[in-house]
Structures are given as C-alpha cells and as structure tokens.
Design a protein around this motif. Structure first.
Motif, PDB file in Angstrom:
ATOM      1  N   ASP A 136      56.519 -51.443  46.631  1.00  0.00           N
ATOM      2  CA  ASP A 136      57.542 -50.691  47.377  1.00  0.00           C
ATOM      3  C   ASP A 136      57.011 -50.117  48.690  1.00  0.00           C
ATOM      4  O   ASP A 136      57.299 -48.971  49.054  1.00  0.00           O
ATOM      5  N   GLY A 137      56.234 -50.878  49.398  1.00  0.00           N
ATOM      6  CA  GLY A 137      55.721 -50.396  50.677  1.00  0.00           C
ATOM      7  C   GLY A 137      54.650 -51.303  51.226  1.00  0.00           C
ATOM      8  O   GLY A 137      54.335 -52.360  50.662  1.00  0.00           O
ATOM      9  N   LYS A 138      54.065 -50.885  52.331  1.00  0.00           N
ATOM     10  CA  LYS A 138      53.019 -51.671  52.972  1.00  0.00           C
ATOM     11  C   LYS A 138      51.668 -51.384  52.335  1.00  0.00           C
ATOM     12  O   LYS A 138      51.378 -50.262  51.922  1.00  0.00           O
ATOM     13  N   ALA A 139      50.842 -52.408  52.314  1.00  0.00           N
ATOM     14  CA  ALA A 139      49.494 -52.244  51.756  1.00  0.00           C
ATOM     15  C   ALA A 139      48.668 -51.295  52.616  1.00  0.00           C
ATOM     16  O   ALA A 139      47.861 -50.523  52.104  1.00  0.00           O
ATOM     17  N   GLU A 140      48.866 -51.326  53.937  1.00  0.00           N
ATOM     18  CA  GLU A 140      48.070 -50.471  54.824  1.00  0.00           C
ATOM     19  C   GLU A 140      48.322 -48.988  54.569  1.00  0.00           C
ATOM     20  O   GLU A 140      47.425 -48.160  54.757  1.00  0.00           O
ATOM     21  N   ASP A 141      49.512 -48.638  54.091  1.00  0.00           N
ATOM     22  CA  ASP A 141      49.815 -47.225  53.819  1.00  0.00           C
ATOM     23  C   ASP A 141      48.954 -46.670  52.698  1.00  0.00           C
ATOM     24  O   ASP A 141      48.659 -45.470  52.673  1.00  0.00           O
ATOM     25  N   ILE A 142      48.558 -47.525  51.758  1.00  0.00           N
ATOM     26  CA  ILE A 142      47.717 -47.071  50.648  1.00  0.00           C
ATOM     27  C   ILE A 142      46.383 -46.547  51.174  1.00  0.00           C
ATOM     28  O   ILE A 142      45.844 -45.557  50.665  1.00  0.00           O
ATOM     29  N   LEU A 143      45.856 -47.182  52.213  1.00  0.00           N
ATOM     30  CA  LEU A 143      44.564 -46.786  52.771  1.00  0.00           C
ATOM     31  C   LEU A 143      44.659 -45.566  53.669  1.00  0.00           C
ATOM     32  O   LEU A 143      43.633 -44.951  53.989  1.00  0.00           O
ATOM     33  N   LYS A 144      45.860 -45.202  54.077  1.00  0.00           N
ATOM     34  CA  LYS A 144      46.027 -44.123  55.048  1.00  0.00           C
ATOM     35  C   LYS A 144      46.287 -42.763  54.417  1.00  0.00           C
ATOM     36  O   LYS A 144      46.313 -41.749  55.120  1.00  0.00           O
ATOM     37  N   ILE A 145      46.482 -42.725  53.098  1.00  0.00           N
ATOM     38  CA  ILE A 145      46.759 -41.452  52.434  1.00  0.00           C
ATOM     39  C   ILE A 145      45.447 -40.705  52.202  1.00  0.00           C
ATOM     40  O   ILE A 145      44.550 -41.190  51.520  1.00  0.00           O
ATOM     41  N   VAL A 146      45.344 -39.517  52.770  1.00  0.00           N
ATOM     42  CA  VAL A 146      44.137 -38.702  52.628  1.00  0.00           C
ATOM     43  C   VAL A 146      44.131 -38.085  51.226  1.00  0.00           C
ATOM     44  O   VAL A 146      45.139 -37.539  50.772  1.00  0.00           O
ATOM     45  N   ALA A 147      42.988 -38.175  50.535  1.00  0.00           N
ATOM     46  CA  ALA A 147      42.899 -37.726  49.148  1.00  0.00           C
ATOM     47  C   ALA A 147      41.969 -36.530  49.004  1.00  0.00           C
ATOM     48  O   ALA A 147      41.014 -36.391  49.760  1.00  0.00           O
ATOM     49  N   HIS A 148      42.253 -35.667  48.018  1.00  0.00           N
ATOM     50  CA  HIS A 148      41.369 -34.541  47.728  1.00  0.00           C
ATOM     51  C   HIS A 148      39.987 -35.021  47.307  1.00  0.00           C
ATOM     52  O   HIS A 148      38.973 -34.510  47.753  1.00  0.00           O
ATOM     53  N   TYR A 149      39.976 -36.012  46.422  1.00  0.00           N
ATOM     54  CA  TYR A 149      38.708 -36.502  45.877  1.00  0.00           C
ATOM     55  C   TYR A 149      38.052 -37.440  46.870  1.00  0.00           C
ATOM     56  O   TYR A 149      38.587 -38.493  47.214  1.00  0.00           O
ATOM     57  N   ARG A 150      36.921 -37.050  47.393  1.00  0.00           N
ATOM     58  CA  ARG A 150      36.132 -37.843  48.339  1.00  0.00           C
ATOM     59  C   ARG A 150      36.851 -38.111  49.660  1.00  0.00           C
ATOM     60  O   ARG A 150      36.379 -38.895  50.482  1.00  0.00           O
ATOM     61  N   LYS A 151      38.028 -37.562  49.828  1.00  0.00           N
ATOM     62  CA  LYS A 151      38.798 -37.600  51.072  1.00  0.00           C
ATOM     63  C   LYS A 151      39.336 -38.993  51.435  1.00  0.00           C
ATOM     64  O   LYS A 151      40.438 -39.113  51.952  1.00  0.00           O
ATOM     65  N   ALA A 152      38.575 -40.037  51.186  1.00  0.00           N
ATOM     66  CA  ALA A 152      38.991 -41.397  51.537  1.00  0.00           C
ATOM     67  C   ALA A 152      39.818 -42.014  50.418  1.00  0.00           C
ATOM     68  O   ALA A 152      39.483 -41.882  49.235  1.00  0.00           O
ATOM     69  N   SER A 153      40.880 -42.707  50.774  1.00  0.00           N
ATOM     70  CA  SER A 153      41.781 -43.290  49.786  1.00  0.00           C
ATOM     71  C   SER A 153      41.076 -44.310  48.899  1.00  0.00           C
ATOM     72  O   SER A 153      41.231 -44.313  47.679  1.00  0.00           O
ATOM     73  N   SER A 154      40.279 -45.182  49.484  1.00  0.00           N
ATOM     74  CA  SER A 154      39.586 -46.219  48.706  1.00  0.00           C
ATOM     75  C   SER A 154      38.566 -45.613  47.753  1.00  0.00           C
ATOM     76  O   SER A 154      38.423 -46.066  46.613  1.00  0.00           O
ATOM     77  N   LEU A 155      37.846 -44.598  48.221  1.00  0.00           N
ATOM     78  CA  LEU A 155      36.830 -43.967  47.383  1.00  0.00           C
ATOM     79  C   LEU A 155      37.451 -43.164  46.245  1.00  0.00           C
ATOM     80  O   LEU A 155      36.792 -42.888  45.241  1.00  0.00           O
ATOM     81  N   LYS A 156      38.714 -42.784  46.407  1.00  0.00           N
ATOM     82  CA  LYS A 156      39.428 -42.107  45.320  1.00  0.00           C
ATOM     83  C   LYS A 156      40.031 -43.127  44.339  1.00  0.00           C
ATOM     84  O   LYS A 156      39.995 -42.945  43.125  1.00  0.00           O
ATOM     85  N   LEU A 157      40.557 -44.223  44.850  1.00  0.00           N
ATOM     86  CA  LEU A 157      41.242 -45.197  44.008  1.00  0.00           C
ATOM     87  C   LEU A 157      40.296 -45.952  43.082  1.00  0.00           C
ATOM     88  O   LEU A 157      40.642 -46.228  41.928  1.00  0.00           O
ATOM     89  N   SER A 158      39.122 -46.297  43.567  1.00  0.00           N
ATOM     90  CA  SER A 158      38.195 -47.096  42.765  1.00  0.00           C
ATOM     91  C   SER A 158      37.817 -46.405  41.453  1.00  0.00           C
ATOM     92  O   SER A 158      37.993 -46.989  40.373  1.00  0.00           O
ATOM     93  N   PRO A 159      37.320 -45.168  41.467  1.00  0.00           N
ATOM     94  CA  PRO A 159      37.034 -44.500  40.187  1.00  0.00           C
ATOM     95  C   PRO A 159      38.291 -44.153  39.411  1.00  0.00           C
ATOM     96  O   PRO A 159      38.267 -44.086  38.179  1.00  0.00           O
ATOM     97  N   GLN A 160      39.403 -43.937  40.098  1.00  0.00           N
ATOM     98  CA  GLN A 160      40.664 -43.643  39.420  1.00  0.00           C
ATOM     99  C   GLN A 160      41.056 -44.805  38.506  1.00  0.00           C
ATOM    100  O   GLN A 160      41.433 -44.597  37.349  1.00  0.00           O
ATOM    101  N   LEU A 161      40.960 -46.021  39.007  1.00  0.00           N
ATOM    102  CA  LEU A 161      41.285 -47.201  38.208  1.00  0.00           C
ATOM    103  C   LEU A 161      40.290 -47.392  37.069  1.00  0.00           C
ATOM    104  O   LEU A 161      40.668 -47.723  35.938  1.00  0.00           O
ATOM    105  N   ASP A 162      39.007 -47.174  37.361  1.00  0.00           N
ATOM    106  CA  ASP A 162      37.982 -47.333  36.329  1.00  0.00           C
ATOM    107  C   ASP A 162      38.166 -46.324  35.204  1.00  0.00           C
ATOM    108  O   ASP A 162      38.059 -46.660  34.019  1.00  0.00           O
ATOM    109  N   HIS A 163      38.447 -45.069  35.563  1.00  0.00           N
ATOM    110  CA  HIS A 163      38.608 -44.022  34.553  1.00  0.00           C
ATOM    111  C   HIS A 163      39.877 -44.226  33.730  1.00  0.00           C
ATOM    112  O   HIS A 163      39.900 -43.931  32.532  1.00  0.00           O
ATOM    113  N   LEU A 164      40.929 -44.730  34.374  1.00  0.00           N
ATOM    114  CA  LEU A 164      42.163 -45.015  33.647  1.00  0.00           C
ATOM    115  C   LEU A 164      41.921 -46.089  32.594  1.00  0.00           C
ATOM    116  O   LEU A 164      42.402 -45.991  31.457  1.00  0.00           O
ATOM    117  N   LEU A 165      41.152 -47.109  32.960  1.00  0.00           N
ATOM    118  CA  LEU A 165      40.838 -48.177  32.017  1.00  0.00           C
ATOM    119  C   LEU A 165      40.012 -47.646  30.855  1.00  0.00           C
ATOM    120  O   LEU A 165      40.259 -47.988  29.693  1.00  0.00           O
TER     121      LEU A 165
END
Length: 398
Positions: A136-165
C-alpha cells in the motif's frame, strides 16, 4: 649461496606486502543500510538507498541532524544506478553491510524481478539481508521513516523481523539465495514478509517523529506476500504467516490464545515443535498429511482451572490440538481456493517421496494442489503450568 637465498626471501616478502589494490579510506566511504526498488516514471526502475550518517548514530557525537541520507535515481538496470548515485553522495557507497531490500508491491505484482540477478552476482553484496514487500505504498517511503531504535529505518527493521521470527513467528526469514531457489523450484512457490507505514508518511520523515511518545508514523510488519509464477498474487494475515512457518518446520517459539468458553481464553507458550509432511498420489489426486508435534507450557488462564486437578492437563492438550489443527487446515484451504499457489512445498515433498507420480503432474501442479486432500494432525504436550498450579482466580470452575 646464502646471500642469494636471503635476497629471494626479501624479494618474496616485498611481493606479499604490496597492500590492497582497491582500498578506500574511511573518510571516502558511506555504508548503505537499505535499498528500495520502485517503478520509475521515466525509466524501468527507481533505486533508493539509505546511507548512514555515522556521526549521528553515535550517542557521543550526535548533534540532532538526520541519521541517514535517502536518495534515489531512475534507470533501466539496478547495476547502472548503483554507479550513478554519486550524483547525490560525495562518498563511495559500500553495499556490503546492507540489511534490508524493500520491493514495492507494484514491482512484485508485475513480476519485474530480473534485478535480483545483479544482487546475486555482485561480489560486494552479501546474502544475509532481509527481503520485504512494501504494501500500500512506495518502497522508498519505508526507508524514509525515522525510527526511535537506532534512528535508521533499515537498522530498526532488520532486528524487528528477526525478533518477530524468534519470539512469535511472522517473518519467513527468506534470504536472497532461498528466494531465487524457490522461484525456480518445482512444487514450491516463494513468500516474503510484508511491511507498511502506519501513520502519516510525510511527518514520519522528520526528526520530530522520534521525539514523540507515539510517533506520527512507524513501519509495521503487516502480512505475508504470496508469489505464483514469479509474481505477487496476494497476502496472508499474520496468523496465517505463523501457520506457514509451522508447516514449513521453521517455527521456533510462539504463543497461542485458546478459547475455552465464550469470552474466556487460555494462553499457551509453544517452546518446541517438529513438523513432518508426507505427500503422495492417491485416488487420482494428491494426498497430503501434515503431522505436527509440539510442547509448551501454560502462560495464563481465564478458565479458573486448577492445573493440578486430575484430567485438567489432558483437557488443555485436547483443546490446543483441536483448535490448532482447525486453524492450520483453514489456512491451507484459503490458499488452495483463492490463490492455487503451493507456498508450503507439498509438491516438493511429493517430488522427493513419490517422484514418478509428481513428474506426471508437475506442469499442472497448481491445479492439483488446489484440489488435494490435506489432513493436519497436531499432538501438543503441556509440560508445565509456570510457577503456579493454581490460579488466584478461584471460584466457580469453568
């Protein structure tokens, strides 16, 4: 003679100490944490990369500036675009530490996945990054969202997926090697985790997003993307994602909420599980059996049952077996009827277990899968009830 030997040793050492021919100074490079691929407006692709601003990721040197720089360029091949990115970036981009590859839903539905060939061939890019679909959106928007954890979207998503698994089961943990293999595998279609932006995308791009208790935007794991013949055809819910992992014998741990009466539930933590699949040709259609053996413990109950009473443990086990068997069966039936895509690998199992029969129907396996007889049996064992055998919710037994 000795002088000649010494000279030859020194000469050999000189050849060994020539240094790195392709070295780059740290000040000349910038690490790429994430890559996003969308359809281009004026070319085939638009590649967006998230490059880290290392100074802002260090708590001792951070000054409140943006933690990453996210920019994109259009082109007809991803390879060409990666060499053009210095239109924006002053430093050489290094892709060896990439954590996330985001593919837009539009790209996945159209089957424009030939860029994966470049990712597989490139000697610099590792194969341990997560591949996800932006829903439901552009792939580039996923990388542009500033995150609390490690501030970078990619650095937040990678452990998020691993921990969910690891903790619940929702990400298939698909590497690029596995994805390519399943794209070409007979009797198995690939799947990928799906993410989406929850909230206001534009506000999520600002540093103010991480200064709020409740962010204006956050990237959440949404569902499971189903592929068929190299194209995205639909999505499964998070619960169905867990069922997929269970069938594929990839589930590590999870928690189940089991309804024991109207409005009352018990929570069971699954700590071990093992799945075996048998697949053969019987009565002119595939006959598939999914056998799941699991064990766990009681995390909580609203049923006011004292676990130390005779027969209570057995009642919980029967309830889990019944509910879980039905849920997994319903999940498979949904994929059979709506997508006709064997994401579970039943065809792969038949190829190994009943090779001759599978080879006769491999070209029409999707249709055969949709009408297959599939039986699911669950054998759950409740090992313990936490540190209490009785609940403080004493009263009428339910």
């Amino acid at each position: 003679m000795k002088k000649i030997c010494v000279f030859l040793c020194i000469l050999n050492c000189l050849f060994l100490l020539t240094g790195c021919w392709d070295r780059k100074e740290l000040s000349e490079i910038k690490l790429v944490a994430g890559m996003a691929i969308d359809k281009g407006e004026n070319a085939k692709y638009k590649l967006t990369v998230e490059a880290l601003n290392a100074v802002e990721l260090n708590t001792q040197t951070a000054s409140g500036n943006a933690p990453t720089i996210v920019e994109g360029i259009e082109g007809n091949t991803i390879s060409e675009i990666t060499h053009l990115l210095n239109e924006y970036y002053a430093q050489f981009l290094v892709f060896s530490h990439m954590k996330i590859l985001v593919i837009s839903e539009e790209i996945a539905r159209s089957g424009m996945l030939d860029f994966i060939d470049f990712l597989e061939r490139n000697r610099e890019i590792r194969d341990d990054f997560n591949i996800i679909i932006a829903k439901d959106g552009k792939a580039e928007d996923i990388l542009k969202i500033v995150a609390h954890y490690r501030k970078a979207s990619s650095l937040k998503l990678s452990p998020q997926l691993d921990h969910l698994l690891e903790d619940w089961g929702g990400d298939p943990g698909m590497s690029i090697i596995e994805f390519i293999s399943e794209l070409n595998l007979e009797g198995k279609e690939p799947v990928l985790a799906t993410v989406r932006v929850k909230g206001d995308v534009e506000k999520g791009k600002s540093m103010e997003n991480i200064m709020k208790v409740t962010p204006d935007a956050i990237v959440v794991v949404d569902s499971l993307a189903i592929f068929k013949k190299g194209k995205l055809v639909g999505f499964l819910s998070m619960e169905d994602s867990r069922n997929y992992l269970w069938i594929r014998n990839k589930l590590k741990t999870t928690s189940l909420s089991i309804k024991c009466k109207q409005g009352d539930y018990s929570s069971v933590r699954v700590t071990e599980s093992q799945t075996e699949i048998t697949s053969k040709w019987k009565n002119n259609k595939p006959a598939i059996h999914v056998g799941i053996k699991a064990e766990g413990y009681l995390e909580g109950t609203q049923c006011y049952k004292s676990v130390d009473k005779l027969g209570t443990i057995e009642k919980y086990e029967k309830l889990v077996n019944k509910v879980l068997s039905q849920e997994i069966s319903n999940s498979i039936s949904h994929v059979q009827s709506q997508y006709e895509s064997d994401i579970y690998g039943f065809g792969e199992a038949m190829r190994r277990q009943d090779y001759d029969s599978f080879m006769k129907i491999k070209d029409k396996w999707d249709q055969e899968f949709s009408k297959a007889d599939i039986k699911v049996d669950v054998d759950f064992v409740l090992r313990r009830s936490g540190i209490r055998s009785k609940s403080f919710l004493t009263g009428t037994e339910k």
